[in-house]
Design a protein around this motif. Structure first.
Motif, PDB file in Angstrom:
ATOM      1  N   ASP A  78       7.094  48.344 -20.748  1.00  0.00           N
ATOM      2  CA  ASP A  78       6.725  47.810 -19.486  1.00  0.00           C
ATOM      3  C   ASP A  78       6.923  46.524 -19.453  1.00  0.00           C
ATOM      4  O   ASP A  78       6.862  45.921 -20.586  1.00  0.00           O
ATOM      5  CB  ASP A  78       5.462  48.354 -18.992  1.00  0.00           C
ATOM      6  CG  ASP A  78       5.382  47.848 -17.622  1.00  0.00           C
ATOM      7  OD1 ASP A  78       6.345  47.720 -16.840  1.00  0.00           O
ATOM      8  OD2 ASP A  78       4.189  48.053 -17.140  1.00  0.00           O
ATOM      9  N   ILE A  79       7.157  45.597 -18.480  1.00  0.00           N
ATOM     10  CA  ILE A  79       7.207  44.147 -18.263  1.00  0.00           C
ATOM     11  C   ILE A  79       6.010  43.807 -17.579  1.00  0.00           C
ATOM     12  O   ILE A  79       5.309  42.740 -18.260  1.00  0.00           O
ATOM     13  CB  ILE A  79       8.455  43.599 -17.541  1.00  0.00           C
ATOM     14  CG1 ILE A  79       9.757  44.011 -18.305  1.00  0.00           C
ATOM     15  CG2 ILE A  79       8.348  42.136 -17.286  1.00  0.00           C
ATOM     16  CD1 ILE A  79      11.036  43.636 -17.700  1.00  0.00           C
ATOM     17  N   MET A  80       5.637  44.230 -16.392  1.00  0.00           N
ATOM     18  CA  MET A  80       4.439  43.771 -15.748  1.00  0.00           C
ATOM     19  C   MET A  80       3.112  44.171 -16.344  1.00  0.00           C
ATOM     20  O   MET A  80       2.913  45.169 -15.900  1.00  0.00           O
ATOM     21  CB  MET A  80       4.584  44.116 -14.386  1.00  0.00           C
ATOM     22  CG  MET A  80       5.751  43.225 -13.692  1.00  0.00           C
ATOM     23  SD  MET A  80       5.845  43.292 -11.905  1.00  0.00           S
ATOM     24  CE  MET A  80       6.088  45.144 -11.656  1.00  0.00           C
ATOM     25  N   MET A  81       2.677  43.387 -17.374  1.00  0.00           N
ATOM     26  CA  MET A  81       1.412  43.820 -17.676  1.00  0.00           C
ATOM     27  C   MET A  81       0.496  42.749 -17.869  1.00  0.00           C
ATOM     28  O   MET A  81       0.981  41.443 -18.041  1.00  0.00           O
ATOM     29  CB  MET A  81       1.662  44.444 -19.355  1.00  0.00           C
ATOM     30  CG  MET A  81       2.299  45.797 -19.369  1.00  0.00           C
ATOM     31  SD  MET A  81       2.349  46.477 -21.008  1.00  0.00           S
ATOM     32  CE  MET A  81       3.393  45.001 -21.832  1.00  0.00           C
ATOM     33  N   THR A 110      10.687  49.332 -16.310  1.00  0.00           N
ATOM     34  CA  THR A 110       9.778  48.541 -15.482  1.00  0.00           C
ATOM     35  C   THR A 110      10.182  48.601 -13.898  1.00  0.00           C
ATOM     36  O   THR A 110      11.367  49.269 -13.514  1.00  0.00           O
ATOM     37  CB  THR A 110      10.059  47.176 -15.794  1.00  0.00           C
ATOM     38  OG1 THR A 110       9.681  46.085 -15.114  1.00  0.00           O
ATOM     39  CG2 THR A 110      11.635  46.790 -15.740  1.00  0.00           C
ATOM     40  N   ALA A 111       9.449  48.193 -13.232  1.00  0.00           N
ATOM     41  CA  ALA A 111       9.418  48.093 -11.869  1.00  0.00           C
ATOM     42  C   ALA A 111      10.227  46.948 -10.942  1.00  0.00           C
ATOM     43  O   ALA A 111      10.735  46.815 -10.028  1.00  0.00           O
ATOM     44  CB  ALA A 111       8.427  48.261 -10.841  1.00  0.00           C
ATOM     45  N   MET A 112      10.668  45.827 -12.257  1.00  0.00           N
ATOM     46  CA  MET A 112      11.287  44.703 -11.884  1.00  0.00           C
ATOM     47  C   MET A 112      12.877  45.043 -11.966  1.00  0.00           C
ATOM     48  O   MET A 112      13.342  45.221 -12.862  1.00  0.00           O
ATOM     49  CB  MET A 112      10.861  43.676 -12.770  1.00  0.00           C
ATOM     50  CG  MET A 112       9.636  43.054 -12.924  1.00  0.00           C
ATOM     51  SD  MET A 112       9.115  42.021 -14.062  1.00  0.00           S
ATOM     52  CE  MET A 112      10.030  40.765 -13.660  1.00  0.00           C
ATOM     53  N   ASN A 113      13.381  45.140 -10.602  1.00  0.00           N
ATOM     54  CA  ASN A 113      14.770  45.523 -10.448  1.00  0.00           C
ATOM     55  C   ASN A 113      15.806  44.439 -10.105  1.00  0.00           C
ATOM     56  O   ASN A 113      16.968  45.023  -9.495  1.00  0.00           O
ATOM     57  CB  ASN A 113      14.687  46.719  -9.512  1.00  0.00           C
ATOM     58  CG  ASN A 113      14.256  46.539  -8.225  1.00  0.00           C
ATOM     59  OD1 ASN A 113      14.006  45.211  -7.786  1.00  0.00           O
ATOM     60  ND2 ASN A 113      13.891  47.456  -7.314  1.00  0.00           N
ATOM     61  N   GLU A 114      15.467  43.266 -10.208  1.00  0.00           N
ATOM     62  CA  GLU A 114      16.439  42.407  -9.826  1.00  0.00           C
ATOM     63  C   GLU A 114      17.377  41.968 -10.982  1.00  0.00           C
ATOM     64  O   GLU A 114      17.007  42.037 -12.292  1.00  0.00           O
ATOM     65  CB  GLU A 114      15.790  40.808  -9.401  1.00  0.00           C
ATOM     66  CG  GLU A 114      14.955  40.987  -8.451  1.00  0.00           C
ATOM     67  CD  GLU A 114      15.737  41.368  -7.044  1.00  0.00           C
ATOM     68  OE1 GLU A 114      17.164  40.664  -7.152  1.00  0.00           O
ATOM     69  OE2 GLU A 114      15.344  42.180  -6.091  1.00  0.00           O
ATOM     70  N   PRO A 115      18.600  41.856 -10.760  1.00  0.00           N
ATOM     71  CA  PRO A 115      19.695  41.586 -11.924  1.00  0.00           C
ATOM     72  C   PRO A 115      19.153  40.475 -12.893  1.00  0.00           C
ATOM     73  O   PRO A 115      19.338  40.419 -14.107  1.00  0.00           O
ATOM     74  CB  PRO A 115      20.834  41.276 -11.346  1.00  0.00           C
ATOM     75  CG  PRO A 115      20.695  41.881  -9.791  1.00  0.00           C
ATOM     76  CD  PRO A 115      19.397  41.771  -9.420  1.00  0.00           C
ATOM     77  N   VAL A 116      18.651  39.266 -12.492  1.00  0.00           N
ATOM     78  CA  VAL A 116      18.085  38.122 -13.093  1.00  0.00           C
ATOM     79  C   VAL A 116      17.110  38.763 -14.291  1.00  0.00           C
ATOM     80  O   VAL A 116      17.032  38.351 -15.252  1.00  0.00           O
ATOM     81  CB  VAL A 116      17.591  37.193 -12.247  1.00  0.00           C
ATOM     82  CG1 VAL A 116      16.023  37.636 -11.705  1.00  0.00           C
ATOM     83  CG2 VAL A 116      17.166  35.797 -13.162  1.00  0.00           C
TER      84      VAL A 116
END
Length: 346
Positions: free
Chosen positions: A55-58, A85-91
């Motif tokens: 995961d990313i957001m921790m 992860t829930a972070m779904n932006e291309p960046v």
């Protein structure tokens, strides 16, 4: 290709519900370990997971920081990482892939896609390991074959070196003693172990050119006349010719020794009248080793000299026949050289 249950996946997510969901999707096929923080994930790396779902957001340490730590550690940098992860932006995806991740999945996770993406990475891992095993097996085969070729070459060199000695039975263990004397001298002047060993293996070829000298001259029980001496001297050029053009280090070293072991420090030797550092270190080492053994042992034309007379001559020839540094090294190594004489009597 079936997926083997032994593959281990480390799942890292601070949300228990996500850990539970992933466990339900993958538990039938893989051995799973779980971590609820970046620090906990790093602490589990010594267990050598085959794949990490991250995961990313921790809190405290996010997934990007965890991935960076893993990729910076040579013990673990080859463990494949899939971000989930829930972070779904291309960046966000680009950043994750730039950190070395092999895939990037966005939540909510689709069970079939997750399973397929993980299976694909494990299959790739299987193929990589199978290739590594195959390469290792090939390297062992090549190494064994190379060793066999080297041993064959060494055996050939030894047998060729003995050709000249069989022409003159009085020389007995000369090639064995002389080559070991030369290796001792090489070690005494601090040549590398590899170079010392090359000299030891190549030195038996020093008189290979004697195969071109008639028995009448080789075994003459007295002093050679001028013409006979000229013919005898030609053995250095004959030996160099026999060994010329070799590509291995062993044969190029043997060529140097055959060509130069009768050169003198003062330039009055043969066949080319080389002097001082024009003579290779291999030539200078074997020149002294050869003379010491020749004087110390019985030959068709002479009785063996007493040790004190041999040492007196070597000292007198310092800076004339012999490299002064080589004479100093010889005298320092004399106890070891005398032990070799005892081990290989004439």
């Amino acid at each position: 290709m079936g997926i083997r249950r032994k593959y281990r996946i480390l799942v890292v997510d601070d949300e228990a519900v996500n850990l539970k969901l992933i466990a339900e999707i993958l538990k039938e096929e893989y051995e799973l370990a779980f971590a609820k923080s970046g620090e906990e994930a790093l602490s589990l790396l010594p267990n050598q997971p085959d794949l990490i779902l991250l995961d990313i957001m921790m809190p405290e340490m996010d997934g990007y920081a965890v991935a960076r730590r893993i990729k910076d550690d040579y013990h673990y940098q080859n463990i494949p990482i899939i971000f989930a992860t829930a972070m779904n932006e291309p960046v966000d995806e680009i950043r994750g892939l730039n950190l070395g991740a092999v895939d990037y999945l966005t939540k909510p996770l689709n069970s079939q896609i997750l399973r397929l993406r993980v299976n694909n990475q494990i299959r790739l891992l299987q193929a990589q390991r199978a290739l590594a095993d195959q390469n290792q097996a090939l390297e062992k085969q090549v190494s064994a074959r190379t060793k066999e070729l080297q041993e064959s070459q060494i055996e050939m060199v030894k047998r060729m070196g003995l050709l000249a000695e069989y022409r003159d039975p009085e020389t007995g263990n000369h090639v064995e003693r002389m080559s070991r004397f030369a290796a001792v001298l090489a070690r005494q002047i601090r040549l590398t172990p590899e170079r010392c060993e090359l000299i030891r293996l190549a030195a038996p070829m020093h008189d290979i050119g004697k195969v071109g000298i008639s028995d009448k001259i080789l075994t003459k029980p007295g002093k050679l006349d001028a013409e006979e001496w000229r013919i005898m001297q030609s053995h250095a050029l004959v030996g160099a010719s026999i060994l010329a053009g070799g590509h291995s280090q062993l044969l190029t070293t043997a060529h140097l020794i055959a060509a130069q072991h009768h050169e003198r420090w003062d330039g009055k030797g043969y066949p080319n009248g080389l002097k001082e550092l024009e003579i290779s270190v291999e030539g200078r080492v074997t020149a002294l080793a050869d003379v010491f053994d020749a004087l110390s042992c019985k030959r068709p034309y002479k009785a063996p000299w007493p040790l004190d007379q041999v040492l007196k001559l070597i000292d007198e020839e310092k800076g004339k026949h012999f490299d002064p540094m080589m004479v100093d090294a010889f005298l320092e190594a004399l106890p070891e050289i005398l032990e070799i004489q005892k081990d290989f009597p004439n």
